[in-house]
Design a protein around this motif. Structure first.
Motif, PDB file in Angstrom:
ATOM      1  N   CYS A  14       0.732  -1.093  -0.127  1.00 63.23           N
ATOM      2  CA  CYS A  14      -0.040  -0.084   0.208  1.00 63.23           C
ATOM      3  C   CYS A  14       0.855   1.389   0.007  1.00 63.23           C
ATOM      4  O   CYS A  14       0.396   2.425  -0.358  1.00 63.23           O
ATOM      5  N   CYS A  60       0.582   3.973  -2.978  1.00 65.37           N
ATOM      6  CA  CYS A  60      -0.438   3.550  -3.442  1.00 65.37           C
ATOM      7  C   CYS A  60      -1.568   4.416  -3.150  1.00 65.37           C
ATOM      8  O   CYS A  60      -2.012   5.266  -4.163  1.00 65.37           O
ATOM      9  N   LEU A  87      -6.945   2.288  -1.962  1.00 68.98           N
ATOM     10  CA  LEU A  87      -8.035   1.719  -1.038  1.00 68.98           C
ATOM     11  C   LEU A  87      -9.032   0.779  -1.677  1.00 68.98           C
ATOM     12  O   LEU A  87     -10.145   0.905  -1.293  1.00 68.98           O
TER      13      LEU A  87
HETATM   14  S1  FES Z   1      -3.050  -1.600  -2.537  1.00 72.02           S
HETATM   15 FE1  FES Z   1      -3.574  -0.939  -0.474  1.00 72.02          FE
HETATM   16  S2  FES Z   1      -3.993   1.171  -0.704  1.00 72.02           S
HETATM   17 FE2  FES Z   1      -3.578   0.430  -2.810  1.00 72.02          FE
END
Ligand code: FES
Length: 159
Positions: free
Chosen positions: A118, A121, A124
């Protein structure tokens, strides 16, 4: 600093706090949850038996391991006649809790690995993000939106 005679059989809440390093408010909380007990003096002051110190140490160590207070209370309640945990008691309980600790460590490592994906990234996404939808649990519930609050509400209860 309060002086406590070495042979004093009972401690006030202030003395117990000082000797254990635990705040008075926390001791009151433990007592309200039934983890420790006191008697009241004629002046309605709490008095703790000296072995409460060991009981408080047991509670603090258990909490440091992340053991919930309810579990700690249950463990203390298993001891005969509500006695203070001995060295053997601690050895037995800490060995039993080690497995739970291992499970939690494994779970946290998995979360850390998911978080790594994440970082940077921010999507969500329920489709992509393992933290937003661990092991696609929402997908197992069927197609469509799964996070809409479906409780029936009236104009006075919903805003
Ligand atoms: S993969 Fe978790 S926020 Fe994008």
């Amino acid at each position: 600093m309060t002086n406590v005679a070495w042979n004093s059989r009972e401690l006030s809440v202030g003395q117990l706090a000082e000797r254990s390093g635990v705040a008075v408010s926390a001791l009151h909380f433990y007592e309200s949850k039934g983890l420790i007990a006191s008697r009241r003096t004629a002046g309605n002051q709490r008095r703790y038996s000296r072995d409460t110190l060991r009981r408080v140490a047991f509670i603090r160590l258990s909490q440091r391991l992340g053991i919930p207070l309810k579990t700690i209370k249950d463990a203390l309640a298993e001891l005969p006649e509500n006695r203070t945990p001995t060295r053997d008691d601690w050895a037995r309980l800490s060995a039993a809790w080690r497995g739970e600790l291992d499970d939690r460590i494994e779970q946290l490592q998995r979360l850390r690995d998911d978080l790594t994906d994440c970082i940077g990234c921010g999507c969500l996404s329920l489709d992509r993000c393992a933290l937003a939808n661990p092991q696609d649990r929402l997908g197992a519930e069927g197609p469509g939106a799964r996070r809409i609050d479906t409780r029936i509400c009236t104009p006075t209860t919903c805003r």
